[in-house]
Design a protein around this motif. Structure first.
Motif, PDB file in Angstrom:
ATOM      1  N   THR A 103      10.689  -4.350  -6.627  1.00 23.82           N
ATOM      2  CA  THR A 103      11.460  -5.015  -7.529  1.00 23.82           C
ATOM      3  C   THR A 103      10.798  -6.603  -7.589  1.00 23.82           C
ATOM      4  O   THR A 103      10.363  -6.855  -6.708  1.00 23.82           O
ATOM      5  N   ASP A 104      11.221  -7.006  -8.614  1.00 27.70           N
ATOM      6  CA  ASP A 104      10.998  -8.371  -9.017  1.00 27.70           C
ATOM      7  C   ASP A 104      11.890  -9.362  -7.898  1.00 27.70           C
ATOM      8  O   ASP A 104      11.229 -10.320  -7.095  1.00 27.70           O
ATOM      9  N   GLU A 105      12.961  -8.866  -7.411  1.00 25.15           N
ATOM     10  CA  GLU A 105      13.872  -9.724  -6.664  1.00 25.15           C
ATOM     11  C   GLU A 105      13.060  -9.674  -5.155  1.00 25.15           C
ATOM     12  O   GLU A 105      13.086 -10.620  -4.604  1.00 25.15           O
ATOM     13  N   ARG A 106      12.699  -8.355  -4.767  1.00 28.74           N
ATOM     14  CA  ARG A 106      12.212  -8.220  -3.484  1.00 28.74           C
ATOM     15  C   ARG A 106      10.872  -8.989  -3.377  1.00 28.74           C
ATOM     16  O   ARG A 106      10.374  -9.605  -2.406  1.00 28.74           O
ATOM     17  N   ALA A 107      10.264  -9.018  -4.557  1.00 24.45           N
ATOM     18  CA  ALA A 107       8.879  -9.421  -4.428  1.00 24.45           C
ATOM     19  C   ALA A 107       8.917 -10.973  -4.488  1.00 24.45           C
ATOM     20  O   ALA A 107       7.924 -11.748  -3.995  1.00 24.45           O
ATOM     21  N   LYS A 108       9.962 -11.700  -4.637  1.00 25.36           N
ATOM     22  CA  LYS A 108      10.045 -13.016  -4.157  1.00 25.36           C
ATOM     23  C   LYS A 108      10.187 -13.419  -2.692  1.00 25.36           C
ATOM     24  O   LYS A 108       9.944 -14.505  -2.167  1.00 25.36           O
ATOM     25  N   LYS A 109      10.591 -12.153  -1.886  1.00 21.84           N
ATOM     26  CA  LYS A 109      10.756 -12.492  -0.420  1.00 21.84           C
ATOM     27  C   LYS A 109       9.832 -11.886   0.252  1.00 21.84           C
ATOM     28  O   LYS A 109       9.323 -12.454   1.526  1.00 21.84           O
ATOM     29  N   VAL A 110       8.915 -10.831  -0.213  1.00 19.18           N
ATOM     30  CA  VAL A 110       7.766 -10.103   0.552  1.00 19.18           C
ATOM     31  C   VAL A 110       6.594 -10.098  -0.241  1.00 19.18           C
ATOM     32  O   VAL A 110       6.722  -9.926  -1.477  1.00 19.18           O
ATOM     33  N   ASN A 111       5.453  -9.600   0.372  1.00 19.39           N
ATOM     34  CA  ASN A 111       4.365  -9.226  -0.614  1.00 19.39           C
ATOM     35  C   ASN A 111       4.511  -7.788  -0.464  1.00 19.39           C
ATOM     36  O   ASN A 111       4.572  -6.903   0.530  1.00 19.39           O
ATOM     37  N   PHE A 112       4.067  -6.996  -1.496  1.00 15.31           N
ATOM     38  CA  PHE A 112       3.746  -5.452  -1.758  1.00 15.31           C
ATOM     39  C   PHE A 112       2.667  -5.077  -1.810  1.00 15.31           C
ATOM     40  O   PHE A 112       1.632  -5.895  -2.395  1.00 15.31           O
ATOM     41  N   SER A 113       2.197  -4.110  -1.263  1.00 15.63           N
ATOM     42  CA  SER A 113       0.803  -3.329  -1.540  1.00 15.63           C
ATOM     43  C   SER A 113       0.922  -2.743  -2.976  1.00 15.63           C
ATOM     44  O   SER A 113       1.894  -2.820  -3.646  1.00 15.63           O
TER      45      SER A 113
END
Length: 257
Positions: A103-113
């Motif tokens: 999600t956009d919100e989570r992507a502000k805190k972590v990097n995603f594969s």
């Protein structure tokens, strides 16, 4: 040269060779440890086998295959879903994989594969429930979710619904079985696995999936290189057939192209 001296020299050469062999073994590079966090209550993505007590599942097999491809050994830590991102941020784990939607919100805190699975949200109700057929019917109802999940996010949008959040999705299913809530909102593959293996006589899935969600492997913002390595390894196991084998094992079908 006497036979005795020759034998002594031969013994020395033999012992020296053994010492070199021992050094070569001890100096062999050991695989790096990858500390992986996962909420192991999300069958078939991650759960504890009742017989062996080992953690198993699609996510577990996948991260082990990705890690091995990248030259790591997995050290798994079981933790609540809402604790995964804080654990990445604090450095207590290197990777989080747990049916986690990008999600956009989570992507502000972590990097995603890159995405490794496409999921969606669906509703589980008691087998005898005829009043709930879709998300609209959840208005004013008591709905159980897993804390910190996208299911919880969607549930909070339902008009006049009372939302009950649990640390583990298994607890939400138990509350539904006990009659404490009217419905559970959760990822479709987890719901399907629950119905197939535990809730076939007591629960059912109703309506169409709410949306389509990509799942990703999360790494800390402070370690972008690790994310790149895992992305590369993920692409490689997809290319060599390992990913398809793992997918078939847990979902009984080939992954979508």
């Amino acid at each position: 040269m006497s036979k005795k001296l020759f034998a002594l020299l031969l013994s020395c050469v033999f012992l020296f060779s053994l010492s070199l062999l021992g050094c070569s073994k001890s100096n062999a590079p050991a695989a790096q440890i990858l500390k992986v966090g996962s909420d192991t209550t999300y069958a078939p993505f991650g759960f504890q086998d009742e017989k062996t007590k080992e953690y198993v599942g699609f996510d577990i097999d996948l991260i082990k295959a990705v890690a091995k491809q990248a030259g790591y050994e997995v050290q798994l830590q079981s933790m609540n879903f809402d604790g995964l991102i804080p654990a990445l941020d604090s450095g207590s784990i290197d990777v989080a994989i747990s049916d986690m939607t990008i999600t956009d919100e989570r992507a502000k805190k972590v990097n995603f594969s890159k995405p490794y699975y496409k999921a969606g949200l669906s509703i589980v109700v008691a087998a005898g429930n005829t009043s709930i057929q879709n998300f609209k019917d959840l208005e004013g109802k008591k709905v159980a979710v897993s804390i910190g999940s996208t299911g919880a996010d969607e549930a909070h949008k339902i008009k006049n619904a009372k939302i009950v959040e649990f640390n583990a999705i298994a607890e939400a299913f138990l509350e539904l079985k006990a009659g404490g809530v009217d419905a559970v909102i959760n990822d479709s593959p987890v719901n399907e696995y629950y119905i197939l293996h535990e809730g076939s006589k007591t629960a059912k899935i109703v309506g169409e999936p709410l949306n389509s969600e990509d799942l990703g492997i999360a790494t800390a913002k402070s370690n972008p290189e690790l994310g790149k390595k895992l992305d590369k390894a993920l692409a490689e196991i997809k290319a060599n057939g390992s990913y398809e084998t793992i997918y078939l094992k847990w979902f009984g079908k080939k992954p979508p192209q």
